[in-house]
Design a protein around this motif. Sequence first.
Motif, PDB file in Angstrom:
ATOM      1  N   THR A 164      84.728 115.193  85.246  1.00  0.00           N
ATOM      2  CA  THR A 164      84.414 113.763  85.162  1.00  0.00           C
ATOM      3  C   THR A 164      84.432 113.328  83.703  1.00  0.00           C
ATOM      4  O   THR A 164      83.486 112.718  83.212  1.00  0.00           O
ATOM      5  CB  THR A 164      83.041 113.448  85.779  1.00  0.00           C
ATOM      6  OG1 THR A 164      82.041 114.166  85.042  1.00  0.00           O
ATOM      7  CG2 THR A 164      82.960 113.849  87.234  1.00  0.00           C
ATOM      8  N   ALA A 195      77.799 116.364  85.129  1.00  0.00           N
ATOM      9  CA  ALA A 195      78.213 116.332  86.537  1.00  0.00           C
ATOM     10  C   ALA A 195      78.225 117.741  87.126  1.00  0.00           C
ATOM     11  O   ALA A 195      77.889 117.943  88.300  1.00  0.00           O
ATOM     12  CB  ALA A 195      79.588 115.677  86.658  1.00  0.00           C
ATOM     13  N   ILE A 217      74.820 118.585  88.089  1.00  0.00           N
ATOM     14  CA  ILE A 217      74.386 117.803  89.248  1.00  0.00           C
ATOM     15  C   ILE A 217      75.037 118.333  90.534  1.00  0.00           C
ATOM     16  O   ILE A 217      74.378 118.442  91.575  1.00  0.00           O
ATOM     17  CB  ILE A 217      74.700 116.309  89.024  1.00  0.00           C
ATOM     18  CG1 ILE A 217      73.772 115.751  87.932  1.00  0.00           C
ATOM     19  CG2 ILE A 217      74.546 115.511  90.323  1.00  0.00           C
ATOM     20  CD1 ILE A 217      74.069 114.317  87.521  1.00  0.00           C
ATOM     21  N   VAL A 218      76.311 118.693  90.478  1.00  0.00           N
ATOM     22  CA  VAL A 218      76.968 119.250  91.671  1.00  0.00           C
ATOM     23  C   VAL A 218      76.305 120.580  92.048  1.00  0.00           C
ATOM     24  O   VAL A 218      76.032 120.848  93.220  1.00  0.00           O
ATOM     25  CB  VAL A 218      78.482 119.430  91.441  1.00  0.00           C
ATOM     26  CG1 VAL A 218      79.115 120.197  92.597  1.00  0.00           C
ATOM     27  CG2 VAL A 218      79.164 118.069  91.280  1.00  0.00           C
ATOM     28  N   THR A 267      68.380 113.325  89.776  1.00  0.00           N
ATOM     29  CA  THR A 267      69.704 113.296  89.147  1.00  0.00           C
ATOM     30  C   THR A 267      70.328 111.930  89.413  1.00  0.00           C
ATOM     31  O   THR A 267      69.935 111.241  90.356  1.00  0.00           O
ATOM     32  CB  THR A 267      70.647 114.379  89.713  1.00  0.00           C
ATOM     33  OG1 THR A 267      70.950 114.074  91.078  1.00  0.00           O
ATOM     34  CG2 THR A 267      70.043 115.772  89.611  1.00  0.00           C
ATOM     35  N   MET A 273      74.279 109.623  88.865  1.00  0.00           N
ATOM     36  CA  MET A 273      75.645 109.452  88.348  1.00  0.00           C
ATOM     37  C   MET A 273      76.132 108.040  88.668  1.00  0.00           C
ATOM     38  O   MET A 273      75.894 107.543  89.757  1.00  0.00           O
ATOM     39  CB  MET A 273      76.609 110.446  89.018  1.00  0.00           C
ATOM     40  CG  MET A 273      76.420 111.886  88.601  1.00  0.00           C
ATOM     41  SD  MET A 273      77.469 113.005  89.564  1.00  0.00           S
ATOM     42  CE  MET A 273      79.052 112.745  88.784  1.00  0.00           C
ATOM     43  N   ARG A 274      76.816 107.439  87.715  1.00  0.00           N
ATOM     44  CA  ARG A 274      77.452 106.147  87.968  1.00  0.00           C
ATOM     45  C   ARG A 274      78.777 106.072  87.211  1.00  0.00           C
ATOM     46  O   ARG A 274      78.906 106.636  86.117  1.00  0.00           O
ATOM     47  CB  ARG A 274      76.572 104.979  87.515  1.00  0.00           C
ATOM     48  CG  ARG A 274      75.347 104.720  88.381  1.00  0.00           C
ATOM     49  CD  ARG A 274      75.680 104.229  89.778  1.00  0.00           C
ATOM     50  NE  ARG A 274      74.462 103.881  90.513  1.00  0.00           N
ATOM     51  CZ  ARG A 274      73.672 104.752  91.132  1.00  0.00           C
ATOM     52  NH1 ARG A 274      73.953 106.034  91.103  1.00  0.00           N
ATOM     53  NH2 ARG A 274      72.586 104.331  91.768  1.00  0.00           N
ATOM     54  N   THR A 275      79.708 105.312  87.790  1.00  0.00           N
ATOM     55  CA  THR A 275      81.044 105.138  87.225  1.00  0.00           C
ATOM     56  C   THR A 275      81.425 103.672  87.270  1.00  0.00           C
ATOM     57  O   THR A 275      81.107 102.974  88.237  1.00  0.00           O
ATOM     58  CB  THR A 275      82.074 105.918  88.077  1.00  0.00           C
ATOM     59  OG1 THR A 275      81.722 107.297  88.092  1.00  0.00           O
ATOM     60  CG2 THR A 275      83.481 105.762  87.513  1.00  0.00           C
ATOM     61  N   ALA A 296      77.187 100.675  84.002  1.00  0.00           N
ATOM     62  CA  ALA A 296      77.105 101.954  84.728  1.00  0.00           C
ATOM     63  C   ALA A 296      75.990 102.825  84.162  1.00  0.00           C
ATOM     64  O   ALA A 296      75.273 103.500  84.914  1.00  0.00           O
ATOM     65  CB  ALA A 296      78.443 102.691  84.672  1.00  0.00           C
ATOM     66  N   ASP A 317      72.605 101.199  85.140  1.00  0.00           N
ATOM     67  CA  ASP A 317      72.334 101.406  86.567  1.00  0.00           C
ATOM     68  C   ASP A 317      71.933 102.855  86.850  1.00  0.00           C
ATOM     69  O   ASP A 317      71.019 103.123  87.638  1.00  0.00           O
ATOM     70  CB  ASP A 317      73.573 101.067  87.405  1.00  0.00           C
ATOM     71  CG  ASP A 317      73.807  99.562  87.543  1.00  0.00           C
ATOM     72  OD1 ASP A 317      73.051  98.787  86.922  1.00  0.00           O
ATOM     73  OD2 ASP A 317      74.746  99.177  88.271  1.00  0.00           O
ATOM     74  N   GLN A 351      82.127 105.003  80.574  1.00  0.00           N
ATOM     75  CA  GLN A 351      82.225 104.557  81.955  1.00  0.00           C
ATOM     76  C   GLN A 351      81.719 105.579  82.982  1.00  0.00           C
ATOM     77  O   GLN A 351      81.496 105.236  84.136  1.00  0.00           O
ATOM     78  CB  GLN A 351      83.677 104.224  82.279  1.00  0.00           C
ATOM     79  CG  GLN A 351      84.591 105.445  82.181  1.00  0.00           C
ATOM     80  CD  GLN A 351      86.041 105.111  82.416  1.00  0.00           C
ATOM     81  OE1 GLN A 351      86.910 105.412  81.606  1.00  0.00           O
ATOM     82  NE2 GLN A 351      86.314 104.487  83.542  1.00  0.00           N
ATOM     83  N   TYR A 352      81.600 106.851  82.557  1.00  0.00           N
ATOM     84  CA  TYR A 352      81.061 107.888  83.448  1.00  0.00           C
ATOM     85  C   TYR A 352      79.708 108.308  82.900  1.00  0.00           C
ATOM     86  O   TYR A 352      79.616 108.707  81.735  1.00  0.00           O
ATOM     87  CB  TYR A 352      81.970 109.117  83.478  1.00  0.00           C
ATOM     88  CG  TYR A 352      83.226 108.924  84.256  1.00  0.00           C
ATOM     89  CD1 TYR A 352      83.262 109.230  85.612  1.00  0.00           C
ATOM     90  CD2 TYR A 352      84.366 108.425  83.665  1.00  0.00           C
ATOM     91  CE1 TYR A 352      84.411 109.048  86.349  1.00  0.00           C
ATOM     92  CE2 TYR A 352      85.521 108.226  84.389  1.00  0.00           C
ATOM     93  CZ  TYR A 352      85.541 108.547  85.734  1.00  0.00           C
ATOM     94  OH  TYR A 352      86.681 108.352  86.450  1.00  0.00           O
TER      95      TYR A 352
END
Lengths: 385, 370
Positions: free
Chosen positions: A84, A91, A94-95, A236, A238-240, A255, A258, A373-374
């Motif tokens: 990502t 990420a 988080i995964v 956790t 994540m936002r994109t 992002a 948020d 953005q990620y």
Amino acid sequence: MKQRAAVLGIGQTHHRSKRHDVSIAGLCREAADRALADANLSVGQIDAVVVGKAPDLFEGVMMPELYLADALGAVGKPLLRVHTAGSVGGATGIVAASLIQAGVHRRVLAVAFEKQSESNAMWALSITPPFAMPVLAGAGGYFAPHIRSYIRRSGAPGHIGAMVAAKDRRNGARNPYAHLRQADMTTEKVLASAMLWDPVRYDETCPSSDGACAVVLGDQAAAEASDQPVAWIRATSMRTEPTMFSGKDNVNPRAGADAAAALWQAAGIASPRDQIDAAEIYVPFSWFEPMWLENLGFAEPGQGWRLTEAGETEITGSLPVNASGGVLSSNPIGASGLLRFAESAMQVMGKAGEHQVAGARTALGHAYGGGSQYFSMWIVADTPD
Amino acid sequence: MTDVAVIGFAQAPNERHSPATTNGVEMLVPIFHEVFAATGLTKNDIGFWCSGSSDYLAGRAFSFVSAVDAIGAFPPVMESHVEMDGAWALYEAWLKILTGEAEIALAYGFGKSSAGNLRRVLALQLDPYLVAPLWPDSVSIAALQARLGIETGLWTESDMALVAARSRANARDNPAALRQAGSSDVSVVSGDEASAESEGTVRCLWELLARPYVAEPLRAHDCAPVADGAAVVILAAGERARELCGRPAWITGFEHRIDSASLGARDLTTAPSAAAAGNAAGASRAQVAELHAPFTHQEIILRRALDLDDGVNVNPSGGALCGNPMFAAGLARIGSAATEIINGRADVALGHATSGPALQQNLVCVMEAR
């Protein structure tokens, strides 16, 4: 529903410009072995492996996790490969956490790396595909206008960036794994270094590093069975959002805001400024410290630089940011996000050695990537809830 | 554990040379429309997005970054990406629903395989120090695998041609398939070799076996055609799945494993990772199986590894041999298998995806009607 998950062990390599002493597999194995030793586990006790790294062009190997399966002890097991952009290390954590939170696995090894000396990241970023905006030879040129915009909007004094850089380099000197360890770095020295992309000076820029980070995660039973301190994952996020669009705010991207709002809510944190004891924030260029302090909600828009200027983000301040030295001291790109997550866990486990923040019980790990953005982030704490 | 089902699937037509850019947007936007129209959902209903694609296929860094433009990702979305086939993106989406963080999740995969010389590009997946510098291309490695099976008596070139003939016949009913029986064959691995497979129809096995080798013992029909494409699958939890779909394809087993990267250290005539994943997922219960076998002999290996008996309907879509868009084809197998359940043609269906040289990594998703 969601199972509890905790960090059981952490490992990282000594980060350097060129780790010619090891292969890519050797680099990853160095971090993985340290994480397993830290967790007092063997590779046979790992159920699944998650690998993260930034673009494959950075080493010139397509999907290197295929070749790494043997070195990481993944043969016969599930192996996932996350990508990502710059947020990939976060990420990856988080995964790996979601594999446990979903109730699928009990112990998971997450490994993230970059071996920039194998190829040339600047070249990889400079390929201009048809119908796409060029990145203009590297990240510095891309982000400098966003920083200028921040300075204009906030009215921040010009030395704030240099203060951040000097602090992070001094913190790096406390971290035995850091690439740059400059105990005598001062704001004045940073200000005297060459201007690269106005207003970003040479000493306000992250290095290019070879390095890897590994984290062993476990479920509640595994955490409770551990004879070591663990870091419980409280939340956790994540936002994109797209790279560019009409109305995009590169200084305070929605992002990121948020993702942070969702994170605080999920962790039950009403006042991040008061409830977070240590923060590892992805700051590749010095000025991103005040920018992300605002984006994350630690300060009102336009006010983040005041925390930096007042010394609050120093290791002895009320909100220590990047006690490890951060991305400004070590930047193995794909691993940089997982390093932030791992260092936040080390703080609440009390394992951060010379860069330990006194009394840290709740910590933030943060990463971002692409054109701001990620976003990926987590909260870890010394108790499960 | 939360019940999760496949409730929607769409795929772009497999094309030999798509005019789309390598970032996938032109292939993705129409299929997002298609799957949303079929399910009645909008992008605002999707709690988690996950994609699978490859920078090396796109010839650039961060190819997936532009792909989020296909979503219209503002306000921002909860999203992730794997540098793998979209089938593994679906796996991550499934995890996200199991954690309770999302109720509906969408996975997509895309690849413009025609943008480079695919068999050479895939050589870069090999050990970068000891193997990749020799440039053993993906078709040649598959040929070594096929040769080993022939020499040990596990299959013959005729067995392989039968797989091709059946796949092509099945593809007749699949509008997305690139290669259909009775139509002109398409290039296998690169434009240079297109002439080897010019005009002609498949009338019988002998005709296939009379054709020249591409990489002995592989002929053009043994190799998946190079194809561009994209696929999308939507998952939903429990009650939401029942509301959105008359006959959801409930996931009862979702497993994946990887084998050694060392081609000389593994028995290439088997796929232990497929067998282990299939065993854990309950593969042998399947009535229909969509197997991601880019080479004919690999379907034979997979049938054995997954313990599928002769009664199992394999690749009713025509499979990857009739369209193998990299990073979408595995997800399309799962979507195609789920469609067999959603449409009432099967009660238990299996979707499979593979990645890496010579079936190194394998994923199995078993779904059933309730």
